[in-house]
Design a protein around this motif. Structure first.
Motif, PDB file in Angstrom:
ATOM      1  N   LYS A 179      25.616  39.990  40.432  1.00  0.00           N
ATOM      2  CA  LYS A 179      26.962  40.042  41.007  1.00  0.00           C
ATOM      3  C   LYS A 179      28.036  40.450  39.995  1.00  0.00           C
ATOM      4  O   LYS A 179      29.165  40.725  40.378  1.00  0.00           O
ATOM      5  CB  LYS A 179      27.314  38.700  41.647  1.00  0.00           C
ATOM      6  N   ASP A 180      27.677  40.486  38.710  1.00  0.00           N
ATOM      7  CA  ASP A 180      28.598  40.972  37.683  1.00  0.00           C
ATOM      8  C   ASP A 180      28.550  42.497  37.661  1.00  0.00           C
ATOM      9  O   ASP A 180      27.475  43.078  37.515  1.00  0.00           O
ATOM     10  CB  ASP A 180      28.214  40.447  36.292  1.00  0.00           C
ATOM     11  N   ALA A 181      29.696  43.132  37.817  1.00  0.00           N
ATOM     12  CA  ALA A 181      29.760  44.594  37.761  1.00  0.00           C
ATOM     13  C   ALA A 181      29.852  45.033  36.300  1.00  0.00           C
ATOM     14  O   ALA A 181      30.750  44.594  35.580  1.00  0.00           O
ATOM     15  CB  ALA A 181      30.959  45.100  38.545  1.00  0.00           C
ATOM     16  N   GLY A 234      34.540  43.858  32.844  1.00  0.00           N
ATOM     17  CA  GLY A 234      35.208  42.908  31.960  1.00  0.00           C
ATOM     18  C   GLY A 234      35.372  41.537  32.580  1.00  0.00           C
ATOM     19  O   GLY A 234      36.111  40.699  32.072  1.00  0.00           O
ATOM     20  N   LYS A 235      34.665  41.278  33.684  1.00  0.00           N
ATOM     21  CA  LYS A 235      34.788  40.019  34.412  1.00  0.00           C
ATOM     22  C   LYS A 235      33.425  39.371  34.615  1.00  0.00           C
ATOM     23  O   LYS A 235      32.426  40.046  34.737  1.00  0.00           O
ATOM     24  CB  LYS A 235      35.394  40.254  35.810  1.00  0.00           C
ATOM     25  N   SER A 236      33.441  38.047  34.699  1.00  0.00           N
ATOM     26  CA  SER A 236      32.256  37.285  35.077  1.00  0.00           C
ATOM     27  C   SER A 236      32.472  36.752  36.477  1.00  0.00           C
ATOM     28  O   SER A 236      33.533  36.203  36.785  1.00  0.00           O
ATOM     29  CB  SER A 236      32.048  36.107  34.119  1.00  0.00           C
ATOM     30  N   LYS A 260      25.902  46.012  27.458  1.00  0.00           N
ATOM     31  CA  LYS A 260      26.123  47.188  28.310  1.00  0.00           C
ATOM     32  C   LYS A 260      27.056  46.831  29.465  1.00  0.00           C
ATOM     33  O   LYS A 260      26.845  47.250  30.608  1.00  0.00           O
ATOM     34  CB  LYS A 260      24.793  47.748  28.811  1.00  0.00           C
ATOM     35  N   GLY A 261      28.060  46.021  29.158  1.00  0.00           N
ATOM     36  CA  GLY A 261      29.071  45.642  30.145  1.00  0.00           C
ATOM     37  C   GLY A 261      28.703  44.500  31.064  1.00  0.00           C
ATOM     38  O   GLY A 261      29.517  44.080  31.879  1.00  0.00           O
TER      39      GLY A 261
END
Length: 128
Positions: free
Chosen positions: A50-52, A56-58, A98-99
């Motif tokens: 679910k993390d894109a 830069g977000k969790s 890798k983000g």
């Protein structure tokens, strides 16, 4: 006496110079063990579907982060290569590969455990 002080000063300077040349660099945020990433404690690291990547977000916060503790970055850590640092909703810093933010699994008991792999079909062992 002055010669003795001069020799001592030269030895001290040489020793400091040698120490600076051999200064250790900070460890990478993860190590590779048996084809998977682990933290410095040897525990398996995971990624969450679910993390894109690159957002830069969790997406794993609150109760989720209790079960899947983030792999926190410490003050002064700097990102390089495939590793980056994101800022979580609570303001804490977390390592990403890798983000994709990196997490531990609270049910893993010892280094090498990977009991979270495939959990709910959205958690996976992080691989280099």
């Amino acid at each position: 006496m002055k010669v003795h002080q001069l020799v001592l000063a030269l030895l001290l300077s040489a020793n400091l110079a040698a120490s600076s040349a051999n200064e250790t660099k900070p460890a990478a945020p993860a190590m590779v063990s048996s084809g998977m990433l682990t933290g410095s404690n040897g525990m398996t690291l995971y990624i969450f579907d679910k993390d894109a990547a690159g957002s830069g977000k969790s997406m794993c916060n609150d109760a989720c982060a209790t079960n899947w503790p983030p792999h926190f970055a410490m003050s002064g850590d700097t990102a390089s290569g495939d590793y980056s640092i994101i800022t979580r909703d609570d303001g804490k810093k977390q390592w990403a590969l890798k983000g994709k933010p990196l997490y531990f699994w609270s049910k893993d008991q010892k280094p090498g455990d990977k009991t979270g792999d495939g959990f709910n079909n959205v958690w996976h062992v992080a691989k280099p």
